[in-house]
Write a protein that holds these residues in place. Structure first.
Motif, PDB file in Angstrom:
ATOM      1  N   THR A 180       1.046  -1.254  -0.069  1.00  0.00           N
ATOM      2  CA  THR A 180      -0.029   0.051   0.017  1.00  0.00           C
ATOM      3  C   THR A 180       0.921   1.428   0.079  1.00  0.00           C
TER       4      THR A 180
ATOM      5  N   HIS B 117       3.338  11.053  -6.652  1.00  0.00           N
ATOM      6  CA  HIS B 117       3.388   9.806  -7.111  1.00  0.00           C
ATOM      7  C   HIS B 117       4.537   8.851  -6.755  1.00  0.00           C
TER       8      HIS B 117
ATOM      9  N   ALA C 230       1.397   5.499  -9.477  1.00  0.00           N
ATOM     10  CA  ALA C 230       0.559   4.891  -8.416  1.00  0.00           C
ATOM     11  C   ALA C 230       0.551   6.134  -7.501  1.00  0.00           C
TER      12      ALA C 230
ATOM     13  N   ASP D 160      -3.063   3.985  -2.807  1.00  0.00           N
ATOM     14  CA  ASP D 160      -3.191   2.706  -3.959  1.00  0.00           C
ATOM     15  C   ASP D 160      -2.553   1.554  -3.268  1.00  0.00           C
ATOM     16  N   GLN D 161      -3.345   0.413  -3.484  1.00  0.00           N
ATOM     17  CA  GLN D 161      -2.640  -1.027  -3.432  1.00  0.00           C
ATOM     18  C   GLN D 161      -1.924  -1.187  -4.723  1.00  0.00           C
TER      19      GLN D 161
ATOM     20  N   ASN E  59      -1.946  -1.695 -10.395  1.00  0.00           N
ATOM     21  CA  ASN E  59      -2.830  -0.998  -9.384  1.00  0.00           C
ATOM     22  C   ASN E  59      -3.919  -2.278  -9.094  1.00  0.00           C
TER      23      ASN E  59
ATOM     24  N   SER F 236      -6.776  -2.374  -7.626  1.00  0.00           N
ATOM     25  CA  SER F 236      -8.320  -1.966  -7.930  1.00  0.00           C
ATOM     26  C   SER F 236      -8.719  -2.028  -9.270  1.00  0.00           C
TER      27      SER F 236
END
Length: 129
Positions: free
Chosen positions: A9, A20, A65, A69-70, A93, A95
């Motif tokens: 994460t 980022h 990312a 973000d995961q 990413n 999700s």
């Protein structure tokens, strides 16, 4: 080829001034997954007798990312030859499944005792597959 994966994460410490993930952090994650993968597949005797060093990273940064973000990171070995082995690393990413990074790393196998390169023995070649 067996694929190994884990998820990170994104934290504030991972970000650069553009908010980022810093490119250097991606390289650290490549190192982290490689180490975790080796610890997972190597027997205790192999782990004590050998270690890997990087010869080359080829990295294609595809997307950014951001905080929270995961990132799903996967790696697998694709071949070995002489004292080297190559692995492919991808970061997505979690999700959105968007590809963030794809890298190919060439590793050199070293003997712990001598600190010198050594040919990949059959027992290691088998666990890389």
């Amino acid at each position: 080829m067996k694929t190994f994966e884990f998820t990170v994460t994104v934290t504030q410490e991972d970000l650069d001034e553009l908010n980022h993930v810093n490119n250097i952090r991606y390289i650290q994650w490549i190192q982290d997954i490689a180490k975790a993968h080796w610890q997972e597949i190597a027997t205790e005797d192999i782990y004590k007798a050998y270690f890997w060093v990087v010869r080359r990273h080829l990295v294609d940064y595809k997307a950014s990312a951001h905080l929270h973000d995961q990132v799903k990171i996967t790696t697998k070995f694709i071949n070995s030859y002489g004292a080297t082995a190559k692995s492919i690393i991808e970061m997505h990413n979690k999700s959105t499944q968007k590809l963030l990074l794809k890298a190919e790393t060439t590793w050199c196998l070293m003997q712990t005792r001598t600190k010198r390169p050594t040919r990949v023995p059959k027992e290691i070649d088998e666990i890389l597959k």
